[in-house]
Design an enzyme around this catalytic site. Structure first.
Site, PDB file in Angstrom:
ATOM      1  N   ASP A  45       0.597  -0.803  -0.302  1.00 32.45           N
ATOM      2  CA  ASP A  45      -0.201   0.217  -0.266  1.00 32.45           C
ATOM      3  C   ASP A  45       0.488   1.314   0.133  1.00 32.45           C
ATOM      4  O   ASP A  45       0.322   2.423  -0.886  1.00 32.45           O
ATOM      5  CB  ASP A  45      -0.668  -0.148   1.232  1.00 32.45           C
ATOM      6  N   ASN A 115      -4.561   9.080   2.058  1.00 32.24           N
ATOM      7  CA  ASN A 115      -5.413   7.828   2.914  1.00 32.24           C
ATOM      8  C   ASN A 115      -6.377   9.157   3.844  1.00 32.24           C
ATOM      9  O   ASN A 115      -7.190   9.052   4.234  1.00 32.24           O
ATOM     10  CB  ASN A 115      -3.885   7.229   3.790  1.00 32.24           C
ATOM     11  N   ALA A 157      -7.484   2.429   7.635  1.00 34.71           N
ATOM     12  CA  ALA A 157      -5.729   2.342   7.782  1.00 34.71           C
ATOM     13  C   ALA A 157      -5.745   2.964   9.615  1.00 34.71           C
ATOM     14  O   ALA A 157      -6.274   2.411  10.264  1.00 34.71           O
ATOM     15  CB  ALA A 157      -5.370   3.317   7.037  1.00 34.71           C
ATOM     16  N   SER A 161      -7.153   2.472  13.386  1.00 38.09           N
ATOM     17  CA  SER A 161      -6.713   2.151  14.294  1.00 38.09           C
ATOM     18  C   SER A 161      -6.671   3.083  15.956  1.00 38.09           C
ATOM     19  O   SER A 161      -6.432   2.395  16.857  1.00 38.09           O
ATOM     20  CB  SER A 161      -5.138   2.298  14.374  1.00 38.09           C
TER      21      SER A 161
END
Length: 256
Positions: A45, A115, A157, A161
């Site tokens: 990624d 992201n 991602a 988390s």
């Protein structure tokens, strides 16, 4: 795209990716990204994000194959039948975030993030950050380790988390997620419309310095960061139908 697409193969520096690159170029030939119909990224990624940052402005679709540690944005690596897989692939269109960061020095830096954009404290002192949405203050003072804005593609991602929500692809939303918030203790972030302008103002930046990272591009000692979804830039990722990105994002919400 032509019937037999011209493919630009791009690979991470790992031995496995470089070996695959050599084999695929021998079979399919080599083309420069600006002359190709499709880009084929070989790696993880992180390398896919590098490819999007370097070549996203070309407007060429990108088909990734996993030859790295994490491959959420990649297809499984299988060199055989590549042309057929690309022809049958399903597109996923992504808009990055545009970030404009102002540092203590007065310098302004712009960057894109596919992201997330994340602000993080630079020292042992907790960050104190004010949050404005479309010019209106929504959080007067967030005391935290940091805070981020994530796209749907990035919501699984770092955002996840940090206990942020997973956003469906195509939902036209972004996630605003605090990182280890201390005050307001019960605030856990928000889901915003994608066209929302998010502005972070760092309070007491000299005593409590903060850095900002757009994907992997870091700027230190920032005093203000403005984030909005790009209106001009869009990239297309190609995925095998049996395991497309939308299905991956949905499946992540049922992992226990």
């Amino acid at each position: 795209m032509s019937q037999t697409p011209r493919i630009a193969f791009l690979a991470s520096p790992t031995p496995e990716a470089q070996e695959a690159l050599a084999d695929l170029v021998r079979e399919h030939g080599a083309h420069e990204p600006d002359q190709a119909d499709v880009l084929c990224a070989l790696g993880g990624d992180g390398f896919m994000l590098q490819t999007l940052h370097r070549h996203g402005g070309l407007g060429k679709p990108v088909y990734g194959m996993k030859l790295g540690t994490v491959g959420f944005l990649m297809n499984q690596f299988r060199p055989e039948g590549l042309l057929e897989r690309i022809a049958a692939a399903e597109p996923a269109k992504l808009r990055p975030l545009e970030m404009l960061a102002q540092a203590e020095s007065g310098a302004s830096t712009a960057s894109l993030a596919y992201n997330e954009v994340s602000l993080l404290r630079q020292t042992r002192q907790a960050a104190h950050i004010r949050i404005d949405l479309n010019g209106q203050t929504r959080v007067d003072e967030l005391i935290c380790d940091g805070v981020m804005v994530a796209t749907p593609a990035g919501s699984t991602a770092y955002n996840f988390s940090a206990h942020g929500p997973i956003l469906p692809l195509g939902s036209n939303t972004i996630a605003l997620t605090p990182i280890a918030p201390f005050r307001p203790r019960r605030w856990r972030g928000a889901i915003l419309k994608a066209d929302t302008e998010v502005r972070f103002r760092v309070l007491d930046p000299y005593k409590r310095p903060v850095s900002v990272t757009a994907d992997s591009h870091e700027i230190r000692d920032v005093v203000e960061v403005t984030i909005r979804e790009s209106r001009d830039r869009m990239v297309t990722l190609l995925f095998d139908p049996e395991h497309n990105l939308e299905e991956r994002i949905l499946s992540e919400q049922f992992v226990v």
